[in-house]
Design a protein around this motif. Structure first.
Motif, mmCIF file in Angstrom:
data_model
loop_
_atom_site.group_PDB
_atom_site.id
_atom_site.type_symbol
_atom_site.label_atom_id
_atom_site.label_comp_id
_atom_site.label_asym_id
_atom_site.label_seq_id
_atom_site.Cartn_x
_atom_site.Cartn_y
_atom_site.Cartn_z
ATOM 1 N N LEU B 54 0.853 -1.198 0.000
ATOM 2 C CA LEU B 54 0.000 0.000 0.000
ATOM 3 C C LEU B 54 0.883 1.240 0.000
ATOM 4 C CD1 LEU B 54 -2.761 -1.014 2.593
ATOM 5 C CD2 LEU B 54 -2.848 -1.141 0.092
ATOM 6 N N ARG B 55 0.337 2.333 -0.549
ATOM 7 C CA ARG B 55 1.060 3.609 -0.597
ATOM 8 C C ARG B 55 0.480 4.526 0.474
ATOM 9 N NH1 ARG B 55 3.872 4.629 -4.953
ATOM 10 N NH2 ARG B 55 3.225 6.793 -5.260
ATOM 11 N N ILE B 56 1.324 4.854 1.433
ATOM 12 C CA ILE B 56 0.863 5.588 2.610
ATOM 13 C C ILE B 56 1.469 6.980 2.616
ATOM 14 C CG2 ILE B 56 0.814 5.589 5.124
ATOM 15 C CD1 ILE B 56 1.180 2.467 4.807
ATOM 16 N N LYS B 57 0.585 7.970 2.604
ATOM 17 C CA LYS B 57 1.023 9.363 2.436
ATOM 18 C C LYS B 57 1.095 10.086 3.779
ATOM 19 C CE LYS B 57 -1.040 13.697 0.747
ATOM 20 N NZ LYS B 57 -2.355 14.266 0.393
ATOM 21 N N LEU B 58 2.188 10.810 3.942
ATOM 22 C CA LEU B 58 2.296 11.729 5.086
ATOM 23 C C LEU B 58 2.740 13.084 4.544
ATOM 24 C CD1 LEU B 58 2.306 12.233 8.180
ATOM 25 C CD2 LEU B 58 4.731 11.664 8.146
ATOM 26 N N GLY B 59 1.872 14.054 4.643
ATOM 27 C CA GLY B 59 2.186 15.389 4.123
ATOM 28 C C GLY B 59 2.927 16.217 5.166
ATOM 29 N N LEU B 60 3.957 16.921 4.720
ATOM 30 C CA LEU B 60 4.777 17.700 5.648
ATOM 31 C C LEU B 60 5.072 19.078 5.084
ATOM 32 C CD1 LEU B 60 7.361 14.899 6.371
ATOM 33 C CD2 LEU B 60 5.636 15.723 7.976
ATOM 34 N N ASP B 61 5.064 20.062 5.955
ATOM 35 C CA ASP B 61 5.518 21.394 5.557
ATOM 36 C C ASP B 61 7.036 21.402 5.544
ATOM 37 O OD1 ASP B 61 3.205 22.755 5.142
ATOM 38 O OD2 ASP B 61 3.000 23.386 7.228
ATOM 39 N N PRO B 62 7.640 22.056 4.588
ATOM 40 C CA PRO B 62 9.108 22.062 4.547
ATOM 41 C C PRO B 62 9.706 23.124 5.460
ATOM 42 C CG PRO B 62 8.256 23.174 2.636
ATOM 43 C CD PRO B 62 7.062 22.765 3.455
ATOM 44 N N THR B 63 9.274 23.113 6.714
ATOM 45 C CA THR B 63 9.867 24.031 7.680
ATOM 46 C C THR B 63 10.974 23.282 8.408
ATOM 47 O OG1 THR B 63 8.066 23.343 9.116
ATOM 48 C CG2 THR B 63 7.850 25.472 8.065
ATOM 49 N N ALA B 64 11.927 24.023 8.943
ATOM 50 C CA ALA B 64 13.022 23.382 9.673
ATOM 51 C C ALA B 64 12.434 22.794 10.949
ATOM 52 C CB ALA B 64 14.084 24.411 10.002
#
Lengths: 415, 415
Positions: B54-64
């Motif tokens: 399965l393809r499991i997505k985790l979205g992240l902001d590119p902040t430090a």
């Protein structure tokens, strides 16, 4: 999108010359609202001083148009501004039409092709050129700069306006309150239209009163990118022949610009004297001063019917020719002074309601139904002196005088 | 955007094997909500049958990032799913960061450069890799498909959602009611995030409970373009050391993953026994069965303190090393069993409040303030047995035992 915003230095206030004041009066003639008059006066004064024409935007959907006089109210105003030396931009909103109905709800509205859009635009332009001066009209398509925005530009554009302000638009707030779905993309359309003003560096945008919200968006976006904001001139929606409801094809109270001259003439002669002055103000090329003179003459005893004839002739001449205007007048006079011969044949027909084509053929007034259709199209068919323009008309039972062209008559008893 | 939509044929319902049921239990462990469980069970069964992860997505902001244990709850769940053979997509939401704050209201938030974004993403990935299996993690940037949408794609995307549904998001409806401005572009962001799921053909998206609305948008958009909609797994926000408020740096109730091992250890030993089980459930790599065994042992008389030690050691080992975990335990035992010698020197200092570096230098415990800073950073400094991790600490007047490393002590009388 303009990345670096520098506000223009506030311009010095110019004095208003007599010719600027005159131009301002012409611009305001018949208008609903001018936002903001003092700003527009300064734009006119600056244009006069520098010899730079103002850029006047008119946004149009690239749909196949079939214009009636109501549509020409705004065109007429543009013509007046062209006559003052300014440039009209005929802005074809092709960008969104190339997308079609993105919600997919309206499967019957596929995206238009580029060819269809250009063809529609040319059809519109050709009709509008009967009012506008084509030499002083620039045609632009908004896909020119809208595609270039890209996904990022679209987001930046959307960042320039708040949801609350978009919701101020009447139809949005009503639909939201009523729970009628509004797609998010509908919020983007007024912004795209406003961005057109930025891209064109528009000085003035014209529209109907119902367009005021959208026109103000352009003003706001220009301000945000540091442009001098456009002024807004809204024109009223023209009342139809009944003098009550807005002119509209579906209401049947309209004068189409492609209708035959004698049809136009007859329809225009049917309006009230009050409406006549309204039509003069919004549709005539006569100057404010000339119209004032006519009003004075009527007040002093001139028959308003003659003033109406002059107006009807002006309109027929504009959309057809001087000869057509003369013929329409003659036709009208013949008819109203009783042009029906005494010795016309009586024909008994049955099958009511009978399509108009069959009626004309069976009464022996036309050799075929296709010929009959052609005569209707030319405005050459009358029943009891009324011009018939509806080719799909079904005539109900009764006794009536039917006329084709100038000489063919029959008294029809239809059962 | 997908132009031609064909709905997938409804798949036959697969029976759930024991291993699928086990995987489902692992997925649900500690979760807040799984939408929709029956759908996810079928995805797991299909994956097992076809051998397709399965393809499991985790979205992240590119902040430090500077992660604390609260952030690792979701990472931990991903790790459990990786251990079941599935693929985690670490999705960096760089697209909007490249735009910056398009409203221009936040001038202190300039757009990030591509280099900054990649650097931040790598910093995040490096920290996350202490929990995740980097071999089974794909890193993707959403600018890959977002730019390609163009202005038209953005409009089509916006057409897939209604204003009313976007307004259902808690913060939007609250702000709208309160009259707090919402820029139109803020409506586009959840749609862009949802489109990421379409582009990735995501099977499952993970997030905090506060992300549920955005995750559901992805589900809806996938359905609209004819993809099988992703399932949604929300994880609770972890309570902090106080057991009451959410773990957060600003509340001081956190365990940072880069804090020294003995600091982490000491902090984790301070939690209540109830919170300990909560932390086990959400943060431990121990299986559900192993945790059940521990619970049983405690019920039968085992000292919960020993279970807490095992947990604290697991965490220190994960973010540092086995040796650090041992040292942290030793340190903790020394300290709690009283590791302070009787014959320590007394030093009188003035100038309170005194920066910690100056205090350590003036008390003769460190040769220089820079050495003192280093010792603080290593978690080697204590005041009255409490580890000091704040290098900017200013110590107020009073009498205190100050310790550096294992052997250096002083009783400081600060005035």
């Amino acid at each position: 999108m303009t990345e670096n915003i520098t506000m223009p230095a506030p311009a010095e206030e110019l004095p208003l010359t007599d010719s600027v004041k005159e131009a301002l009066a012409i611009a305001k003639r018949g208008c609903d609202e001018l936002i903001i008059e003092a700003e527009f006066a300064q734009k006119l004064a600056r244009s006069e001083k520098t010899g730079t024409p103002l850029r006047i935007k008119l946004g149009l959907d690239p749909t196949a148009p079939d214009l009636h006089l109501g549509h020409t109210v705004v065109l007429n105003k543009m013509r007046q501004l062209q006559d003052l030396g300014h440039v009209v931009i005929f802005l074809i909103g092709d960008f969104t039409s190339l997308i079609g109905d993105p919600s997919g709800r309206n499967a019957t509205r596929p995206p238009l092709t580029r060819e269809q859009i250009e063809e529609n635009a040319m059809t519109y332009f050709k009709q509008a050129s009967l009012v506008l001066d084509p030499e002083k009209t620039e045609i632009r398509y908004n896909s020119e700069w809208s595609d270039a925005l890209g996904a990022r530009g679209m987001i930046k554009l959307a960042a320039m306006y708040t949801v609350a302000r978009i919701m101020e638009r009447d139809d949005f707030s009503k639909r939201f309150k009523a729970g009628t779905p509004i797609s998010v993309h509908e919020f983007l359309y007024p912004l795209m239209q406003g961005y057109d003003s930025v891209a064109l560096k528009s000085d003035l945008e014209l529209g109907g009163t119902d367009q005021k919200f959208n026109l103000l968006v352009g003003r706001e976006l220009q301000r945000q990118v540091g442009q001098e904001p456009q002024c807004i001139l809204t024109m009223p929606l023209l009342e139809g022949l009944d003098g009550v409801q807005k002119m509209s094809k579906s209401k049947g109270n309209y004068v189409g610009i492609k209708e035959p001259g004698n049809v136009q003439f007859g329809k225009l002669m049917s309006i009230s004297d009050d409406m006549m002055w309204r039509y003069y103000e919004l549709l005539s090329f006569k100057s404010i001063q000339e119209i004032e003179k006519l009003k004075k003459a009527v007040a002093e005893g001139m028959n308003p019917r003659d003033v109406k004839v002059a107006f009807a002739q002006e309109i027929v001449e504009r959309f057809h020719s001087k000869a057509d205007a003369e013929a329409a007048l003659q036709d009208f006079v013949n008819r109203t002074h009783g042009g029906i011969p005494d010795d016309i044949p009586t024909v008994k027909l049955s099958g009511a309601p009978l399509p108009i084509g069959n009626l004309l053929k069976q009464a022996g007034l036309c050799p075929s139904t296709s010929d009959a259709m052609r005569m209707v199209q030319q405005g050459a068919v009358r029943i009891n002196s009324e011009v018939i323009s509806d080719k799909a008309l079904k005539v109900g039972a009764g006794t009536m005088v039917v006329q084709v062209g100038k000489r063919r008559f029959a008294k029809v008893e239809l059962a």
